[in-house]
Design a protein around this motif. Sequence first.
Motif, PDB file in Angstrom:
ATOM      1  N   SER A  65      -1.724  13.278   2.584  1.00  0.00           N
ATOM      2  CA  SER A  65      -1.013  13.861   3.737  1.00  0.00           C
ATOM      3  C   SER A  65       0.473  14.101   3.456  1.00  0.00           C
ATOM      4  CB  SER A  65      -1.170  12.944   4.955  1.00  0.00           C
ATOM      5  OG  SER A  65      -0.729  11.634   4.637  1.00  0.00           O
ATOM      6  N   CYS A  66       0.961  13.736   2.275  1.00  0.00           N
ATOM      7  CA  CYS A  66       2.391  13.948   1.982  1.00  0.00           C
ATOM      8  C   CYS A  66       2.720  15.433   2.015  1.00  0.00           C
ATOM      9  CB  CYS A  66       2.733  13.455   0.575  1.00  0.00           C
ATOM     10  SG  CYS A  66       2.981  11.703   0.467  1.00  0.00           S
ATOM     11  N   PRO A  67       3.709  15.849   2.820  1.00  0.00           N
ATOM     12  CA  PRO A  67       4.115  17.259   2.765  1.00  0.00           C
ATOM     13  C   PRO A  67       4.807  17.557   1.432  1.00  0.00           C
ATOM     14  CG  PRO A  67       5.410  16.017   4.399  1.00  0.00           C
ATOM     15  CD  PRO A  67       4.425  15.054   3.798  1.00  0.00           C
TER      16      PRO A  67
ATOM     17  N   LEU B   9       0.863  -1.190   0.000  1.00  0.00           N
ATOM     18  CA  LEU B   9       0.000   0.000   0.000  1.00  0.00           C
ATOM     19  C   LEU B   9       0.894   1.233   0.000  1.00  0.00           C
ATOM     20  CD1 LEU B   9      -2.333  -1.221   2.859  1.00  0.00           C
ATOM     21  CD2 LEU B   9      -3.201  -0.456   0.662  1.00  0.00           C
ATOM     22  N   PRO B  10       1.279   1.726  -1.177  1.00  0.00           N
ATOM     23  CA  PRO B  10       2.177   2.886  -1.204  1.00  0.00           C
ATOM     24  C   PRO B  10       1.468   4.155  -0.737  1.00  0.00           C
ATOM     25  CG  PRO B  10       1.499   2.309  -3.424  1.00  0.00           C
ATOM     26  CD  PRO B  10       0.939   1.235  -2.528  1.00  0.00           C
ATOM     27  N   THR B  11       2.186   4.974   0.028  1.00  0.00           N
ATOM     28  CA  THR B  11       1.609   6.243   0.514  1.00  0.00           C
ATOM     29  C   THR B  11       2.312   7.447  -0.121  1.00  0.00           C
ATOM     30  OG1 THR B  11       3.134   6.336   2.356  1.00  0.00           O
ATOM     31  CG2 THR B  11       1.027   5.194   2.725  1.00  0.00           C
ATOM     32  N   THR B  12       3.284   7.201  -0.998  1.00  0.00           N
ATOM     33  CA  THR B  12       3.892   8.260  -1.794  1.00  0.00           C
ATOM     34  C   THR B  12       3.682   7.877  -3.264  1.00  0.00           C
ATOM     35  OG1 THR B  12       6.031   7.115  -1.828  1.00  0.00           O
ATOM     36  CG2 THR B  12       5.715   8.769  -0.108  1.00  0.00           C
TER      37      THR B  12
ATOM     38  N   PHE C 280       2.239  19.368  -5.643  1.00  0.00           N
ATOM     39  CA  PHE C 280       3.232  20.011  -4.765  1.00  0.00           C
ATOM     40  C   PHE C 280       2.638  21.261  -4.107  1.00  0.00           C
ATOM     41  CE2 PHE C 280       6.755  23.168  -4.449  1.00  0.00           C
ATOM     42  CZ  PHE C 280       7.566  22.499  -3.533  1.00  0.00           C
ATOM     43  N   ALA C 281       1.950  22.090  -4.908  1.00  0.00           N
ATOM     44  CA  ALA C 281       1.455  23.379  -4.396  1.00  0.00           C
ATOM     45  C   ALA C 281       0.146  23.238  -3.629  1.00  0.00           C
ATOM     46  CB  ALA C 281       1.278  24.357  -5.561  1.00  0.00           C
ATOM     47  N   GLU C 282      -0.663  22.247  -4.023  1.00  0.00           N
ATOM     48  CA  GLU C 282      -1.977  22.078  -3.368  1.00  0.00           C
ATOM     49  C   GLU C 282      -2.126  20.619  -2.943  1.00  0.00           C
ATOM     50  OE1 GLU C 282      -5.043  23.755  -5.961  1.00  0.00           O
ATOM     51  OE2 GLU C 282      -3.466  25.074  -6.719  1.00  0.00           O
ATOM     52  N   PRO C 283      -1.540  20.283  -1.781  1.00  0.00           N
ATOM     53  CA  PRO C 283      -1.454  18.875  -1.375  1.00  0.00           C
ATOM     54  C   PRO C 283      -2.796  18.144  -1.298  1.00  0.00           C
ATOM     55  CG  PRO C 283      -0.085  20.253   0.036  1.00  0.00           C
ATOM     56  CD  PRO C 283      -0.851  21.183  -0.849  1.00  0.00           C
TER      57      PRO C 283
END
Length: 417
Positions: A192-194, A146-149, A257-260
């Motif tokens: 949720s990735c910053p 289950l990749p989260t990135t 990137f700009a709008e997570p």
Amino acid sequence: MTLSPEHPLFFCSPTRLVVQAGGIQRVAPFCKSRGWATVLIVTDRFFSKSTPLVTSLASTLDAAGIKTFVCDSGEPDPSTELCDRASAEVLAQAGGTPIDAVIALGGGSNIDLAKGLSLTLPYRRPVAEFVGHSNWPGRPLPLVALPTTSGTGSEITAGAIFLQPGSATKVALMGNDLRPLIAIIDPELTLSCPPRVTADAGIDALTHAIESWITMDARDFGAAQEADPAYSGRNPLTIMFARESVRFCFAHLPTAFAEPKDLTARTGMSYSSLYAALSYATAGLHAVHALAYALAGMTHETHGRTNAVFLPYVMDNLVHARTAELAEIGRIAGSSKTDPLGQARDAATLTRALIKRLDMPTDLKAFGIQESQLAQLVGDGLNVVRLAKAYPIQPPQQAFADIVRNTFLGRLSGDTP
Ligand SMILES: NC(=O)c1ccc[n+]([C@@H]2O[C@H](COP(=O)([O-])OP(=O)(O)OC[C@H]3O[C@@H](n4cnc5c(N)ncnc54)[C@H](O)[C@@H]3O)[C@@H](O)[C@H]2O)c1
């Protein structure tokens, strides 16, 4: 690339792939359908302590009658030592209960740790003993990824990457049996990735797509005689996935990137990463990753950043050897030139512009690298032989030296004087 009846086509992927927002809900029913009694969730403390994901996954497994152990020792860029320590902790926790399968929840680091554990738990040997060959005592435990990135593609690949004390570059576990049984790609897990993680992973995906698109042809790779080829050069199927991945990435990475919280952009990047992996997990990689591993060994910088810095300069080094492919990438990236060589050069400069827009370094000086260290970088990169031997220009020594020097100077042939 032309099709030819004498040359076989190999393609490797997990046996099952699901892409679905909310796809994590499928894990428990899937595990139950396999008849598994006990599973191990491999993750890190961000997911176990700062999100409800691990608790809710464990309770759905529990409700399905499946006993669950949790290993939350994952860390970015796991080492062989970390894997061995985690393995001992899990065996102590399980106290003799056999584990039927491993569920990896996290970025590439947690998925790789889970792959390592899928070998160390059943065979109870240090992970370093499984590195560099696939002559293992038996199959790894089945893996649900289950990749989260959106980036590494480890949920597809035959590899797991580890830092190894005393080794100048990262080392790899490699074998087709390491590919997950199922990859469940749930774009909601990436919300949720910053931005920094999004950028690192996103450029990793773009690197996979571009590097595998312009790699050595399968017919020159020399894997055709292998009993079970894993990485084996590009073919028409891998190129198809690489092209679509590059399109998705240029269209969606700046917004992700700009709008997570933009789920459309996150879904676009899930597809970019998946398609890139479906390309490189068969075609393989070369100079960007070889040099990135060497730079990571020297600086301990992240995988995304170490890839990002070399990518435009490797593309530039191949503008004559891979003009048509790079010209197409240039057009996707927005080149307004009309000649193929100009478009190919723009592919490198526009890729570097994207990397800069994501606040990532675009030359080696930004990593604090001194000119006196360049020869070691070249040598360490060439020493990753499985990657260096796939570079489209052979032998690769001069090309690697040119790439490293240009990356140090921040110099591309398409730069205006
Ligand atoms: N096995 C392969 O085929 C393969 C391919 C490429 C890269 N890799 C490896 O993958 C690693 C890099 O993986 P990565 O780029 O996915 O990052 P990562 O797994 O190292 O994670 C980086 C950080 O981001 C956090 N994070 C991950 N997902 C998050 C989310 N949804 N929300 C908030 N925080 C999150 C993690 O907790 C961690 O602190 C490197 O070690 C690299 O060598 C493996």
